[in-house]
Write an enzyme that holds these catalytic residues in place. Structure first.
Site, short mmCIF file in Angstrom:
data_model
loop_
_atom_site.label_atom_id
_atom_site.label_comp_id
_atom_site.label_asym_id
_atom_site.label_seq_id
_atom_site.Cartn_x
_atom_site.Cartn_y
_atom_site.Cartn_z
N LYS A 105 0.87 -1.19 0.00
CA LYS A 105 0.00 0.00 0.00
C LYS A 105 0.89 1.22 0.00
CE LYS A 105 -4.51 0.73 0.30
NZ LYS A 105 -5.51 -0.18 -0.29
P1 NAD Z 1 -14.07 7.22 -2.86
O1 NAD Z 1 -13.11 8.30 -2.55
O2 NAD Z 1 -14.57 7.05 -4.25
O3 NAD Z 1 -15.40 7.37 -1.93
C1 NAD Z 1 -15.33 7.50 -0.55
C2 NAD Z 1 -16.71 7.86 -0.03
O4 NAD Z 1 -16.67 7.90 1.40
C3 NAD Z 1 -17.21 9.23 -0.47
O5 NAD Z 1 -18.60 9.16 -0.65
C4 NAD Z 1 -16.87 10.13 0.72
O6 NAD Z 1 -17.69 11.27 0.79
C5 NAD Z 1 -17.11 9.18 1.88
N1 NAD Z 1 -16.33 9.50 3.08
C6 NAD Z 1 -15.03 9.86 3.14
N2 NAD Z 1 -14.65 10.07 4.41
C7 NAD Z 1 -15.75 9.82 5.18
C8 NAD Z 1 -16.00 9.86 6.57
N3 NAD Z 1 -15.05 10.22 7.43
N4 NAD Z 1 -17.24 9.53 7.00
C9 NAD Z 1 -18.19 9.19 6.12
N5 NAD Z 1 -18.02 9.13 4.79
C10 NAD Z 1 -16.82 9.45 4.33
O7 NAD Z 1 -13.38 5.88 -2.31
P2 NAD Z 1 -13.74 4.39 -2.69
O8 NAD Z 1 -12.84 3.96 -3.78
O9 NAD Z 1 -15.21 4.24 -2.86
O10 NAD Z 1 -13.26 3.61 -1.38
C11 NAD Z 1 -14.08 3.51 -0.22
C12 NAD Z 1 -13.49 2.48 0.72
O11 NAD Z 1 -13.40 1.21 0.06
C13 NAD Z 1 -12.07 2.76 1.23
O12 NAD Z 1 -11.96 2.26 2.55
C14 NAD Z 1 -11.20 1.94 0.30
O13 NAD Z 1 -9.94 1.62 0.88
C15 NAD Z 1 -12.07 0.72 0.15
N6 NAD Z 1 -11.77 -0.06 -1.05
C16 NAD Z 1 -11.84 0.52 -2.28
C17 NAD Z 1 -11.60 -0.26 -3.40
C18 NAD Z 1 -11.74 0.30 -4.80
O14 NAD Z 1 -11.64 -0.47 -5.76
N7 NAD Z 1 -12.02 1.58 -4.97
C19 NAD Z 1 -11.22 -1.61 -3.26
C20 NAD Z 1 -11.16 -2.16 -1.98
C21 NAD Z 1 -11.43 -1.36 -0.88
#
Ligand code: NAD
Length: 425
Positions: A105
């Site tokens: 990471k």
């Molecule tokens: P993103 O940036 O597209 O979306 C994040 C969302 O969470 C947004 O709607 C934002 O407003 C909200 N958010 C951010 N901080 C917040 C808080 N403190 N409280 C409430 N809401 C909050 O990110 P993503 O790609 O959708 O990733 C979301 C999660 O999923 C992360 O933990 C990431 O590590 C995990 N993840 C993502 C992927 C991927 O393929 N994108 C894969 C595995 C895990």
């Protein structure tokens, strides 16, 4: 929750499983500590002509199963302990899905929303120049994560190619495998954008089948309406589930009749926020819903809660207020260990992150394969293969949990750690 807490409980989860598996001290110590943490500074010229320096990180936890794999975050809260914990989670996630990858990471401590596109490009390219000798299609393959996207991956991949200087078009295609989550026209893969949310919906379907839950009678609330949260909502909606509430960082919405995620997203894109986007069917109307905050979304009276935002949102302060009987962890590490104890006492079933959100890294593996084999996959083929892998993983975890009378998290960790240990031996 601070990064130190997230770091210590990720380690604790591993230590508990290591004890259960009676791992030899040499293996335990090797897995407890990452192989390498690279910490560096990236200086770029800002639009105002001044030089500004940012902190960059890459943690490479373990590569016994294959090249390191893991995302890059751009966020003001990125730090060494945070990326170390997330790198370890990636090792377990890849192992559980049987992918030939290890875990890594990385990130940059920056608020990307304060940068111009030119500054963002300079920072992304600077990150690759500093990391060049440590990454590559057979060494370490970064991908997008929070606040990074296919545009950033294309700048990074371009910088990598410039430095790697491949001599033939075939070796250039192979070299592009150094990054995943790229745009389609530079050897990205169709289906990557929706892969994690889609994978989560497959897990939801499998869980519902085990528990005999009928989609139309099953309600959901999703915290986070970004890439993962939105696509989860979209696929769950197509499967017939009723989505009662969604939220973003600044707050959320509740629509008792069940909201339409596609219309809600369209409305959000026009308005710039989801508040007021109370969309049922094809109609969005202020009278159809209400505004809620980020605590209320977690406490919504639904059957299944889906945290899809950030770490540690369910903690000892709010765990006893959770009404959902099932939680699917789409974010990494959304539940603290103290909260998990409370939830277990309240008979809440938790599908752990390393199982539920693996769809993204599985498709990243296919993207990498495309460039190593010079082939292109169709979206249906990609999603079909993700579905097969996740169904298999879910059933392995479910069966072990039932057999040993342990939580799904413990079962997932046991299978994941066992996979790595076998490769190490
Ligand atoms: P993103 O940036 O597209 O979306 C994040 C969302 O969470 C947004 O709607 C934002 O407003 C909200 N958010 C951010 N901080 C917040 C808080 N403190 N409280 C409430 N809401 C909050 O990110 P993503 O790609 O959708 O990733 C979301 C999660 O999923 C992360 O933990 C990431 O590590 C995990 N993840 C993502 C992927 C991927 O393929 N994108 C894969 C595995 C895990």
């Amino acid at each position: 929750m601070n990064k130190q807490d997230f770091f210590s409980y990720t380690k604790k989860q591993f230590e508990q499983v290591a004890r259960y598996l009676d791992l030899k001290p040499a293996i335990f110590n090797k897995l407890k500590t990452p192989n390498r943490i690279i910490k560096f500074q990236i200086s770029i010229k800002m639009d105002n002509g001044r030089i500004k320096t940012f902190e960059g990180y890459r943690c490479q936890h373990n590569n016994c199963l294959g090249p390191y794999k893991g995302g890059i975050r751009f966020s003001p809260v990125v730090n060494e302990k945070g990326v170390e914990a997330l790198a370890m989670l990636m090792t377990w996630k890849c192992s559980l899905a049987n992918l030939p990858f290890g875990g890594a990471k990385g990130g940059i401590k920056v608020d990307p929303f304060n940068l111009s596109p030119r500054e963002l490009e300079g920072l992304s390219r600077g990150y690759v120049r500093k990391l060049f000798s440590w990454i590559g299609p057979n060494k370490d393959i970064p991908a997008p994560d929070i606040n990074t996207n296919s545009q950033i991956m294309s700048w990074m991949a371009d910088e990598y190619i410039k430095k790697a200087n491949p001599k033939t078009s075939n070796s250039k295609i192979k070299a592009l495998g150094a990054f995943t989550g790229k745009p389609i026209d530079i050897w990205g893969i169709r289906g990557r954008t929706e892969a994690t949310g889609y994978g989560g919906a497959i897990i939801l379907k499998e869980l519902a089948a085990k528990l005999n839950l009928k989609p139309k009678k099953t309600t959901l609330a999703i915290q986070g309406f970004g890439n993962v949260g939105y696509h989860f909502a979209d696929f769950a909606d197509k499967l017939g589930y009723k989505l009662l509430a969604v939220s973003e960082i600044y707050g959320g919405i509740k629509v008792s009749q069940g909201l339409n995620p596609q219309q809600t997203m369209e409305c959000k894109q026009k308005k710039g926020e989801i508040i007021g986007c109370y969309c049922v069917g094809n109609i969005c109307d202020l009278g159809l819903g209400e505004k809620i905050d980020n605590q209320q979304i977690l406490e919504t009276d639904v059957d299944i809660l889906i945290p899809a935002a950030v770490e540690g949102v369910i903690n000892k302060q709010n765990a006893h207020k959770i009404k959902a009987k099932y939680i699917i962890e789409m974010a990494n590490g959304p539940i603290t260990p103290q909260a998990e104890k409370i939830l277990e006492k309240n008979c809440v079933t938790i599908v752990p992150d390393i199982l539920a959100n693996a769809g993204g890294v599985i498709v990243s593996y296919f993207e990498w394969l495309q460039s190593q084999q010079n082939t292109k996959w169709k979206k249906e083929q990609t999603l079909n293969e993700v579905s097969k892998i996740l169904k298999k993983s879910f059933n392995r975890v479910w069966d072990l949990a039932r057999k040993e009378k342990i939580s799904l998290r413990k079962a997932a960790y046991i299978l994941a750690v066992q996979g790595v240990v076998k490769a190490m031996k």
